[in-house]
Design a protein around this motif. Sequence first.
Motif, PDB file in Angstrom:
ATOM      1  N   GLY A  51       0.802  -1.225   0.211  1.00  0.00           N
ATOM      2  CA  GLY A  51       0.073  -0.015   0.081  1.00  0.00           C
ATOM      3  C   GLY A  51       0.881   0.947   0.031  1.00  0.00           C
ATOM      4  N   TYR A  52       0.207   2.451  -0.544  1.00  0.00           N
ATOM      5  CA  TYR A  52       0.988   3.621  -0.558  1.00  0.00           C
ATOM      6  C   TYR A  52      -0.062   4.516  -0.147  1.00  0.00           C
ATOM      7  CZ  TYR A  52       4.890   6.656  -1.918  1.00  0.00           C
ATOM      8  OH  TYR A  52       5.892   7.633  -1.851  1.00  0.00           O
ATOM      9  N   THR A  53       0.230   5.776   0.311  1.00  0.00           N
ATOM     10  CA  THR A  53      -0.648   6.853   0.550  1.00  0.00           C
ATOM     11  C   THR A  53       0.103   8.168   0.061  1.00  0.00           C
ATOM     12  OG1 THR A  53      -1.221   5.855   2.652  1.00  0.00           O
ATOM     13  CG2 THR A  53      -1.970   8.092   2.251  1.00  0.00           C
ATOM     14  N   MET A  54      -0.987   8.892  -0.815  1.00  0.00           N
ATOM     15  CA  MET A  54      -0.686  10.030  -1.170  1.00  0.00           C
ATOM     16  C   MET A  54      -1.674  11.075  -0.886  1.00  0.00           C
ATOM     17  SD  MET A  54       0.628   9.107  -5.172  1.00  0.00           S
ATOM     18  CE  MET A  54       1.614   8.222  -5.614  1.00  0.00           C
ATOM     19  N   TRP A  55      -1.578  11.881   0.432  1.00  0.00           N
ATOM     20  CA  TRP A  55      -2.499  12.664   0.940  1.00  0.00           C
ATOM     21  C   TRP A  55      -3.514  12.024   1.369  1.00  0.00           C
ATOM     22  CZ3 TRP A  55       1.609  14.323  -2.050  1.00  0.00           C
ATOM     23  CH2 TRP A  55       2.449  15.143  -1.451  1.00  0.00           C
TER      24      TRP A  55
END
Length: 122
Positions: A51-55
């Motif tokens: 998983g990866y979060t961008m804002w």
Amino acid sequence: MGPEEHAALTAAKARLDRLSFYPRPVALRRTVRILSVPWLFRLPWFSRFDGYTMWDLILLRAPLAQASDDLICHELCHVWQMQHRPLAMPLSYLYRGYASNPYELEARRATASTAGPSGGPG
């Protein structure tokens, strides 16, 4: 937002709401979204993540139905961090790296401390 996405975010928010890492609880708003983008995780930088979060955007390697509650909680914690530190949090990975980054450690702690006795959400 579909019902599966809404349920996953609501469950993760309930876990994070038990913590007091920041002055305000994580805000789901209408803009927090979860997308499955398996092609992205074939790229070298992203290949080590699930998983990866961008804002306010959570990106997943697998379809949401296959993602663990812990992964959604961990990534939503990153959304929460960015809601309070929108520049400092993402920039910290440039000068602190990944493994010992305090924001990464905090997201891991949030997930572990809100997990139920069977390892699932509490």
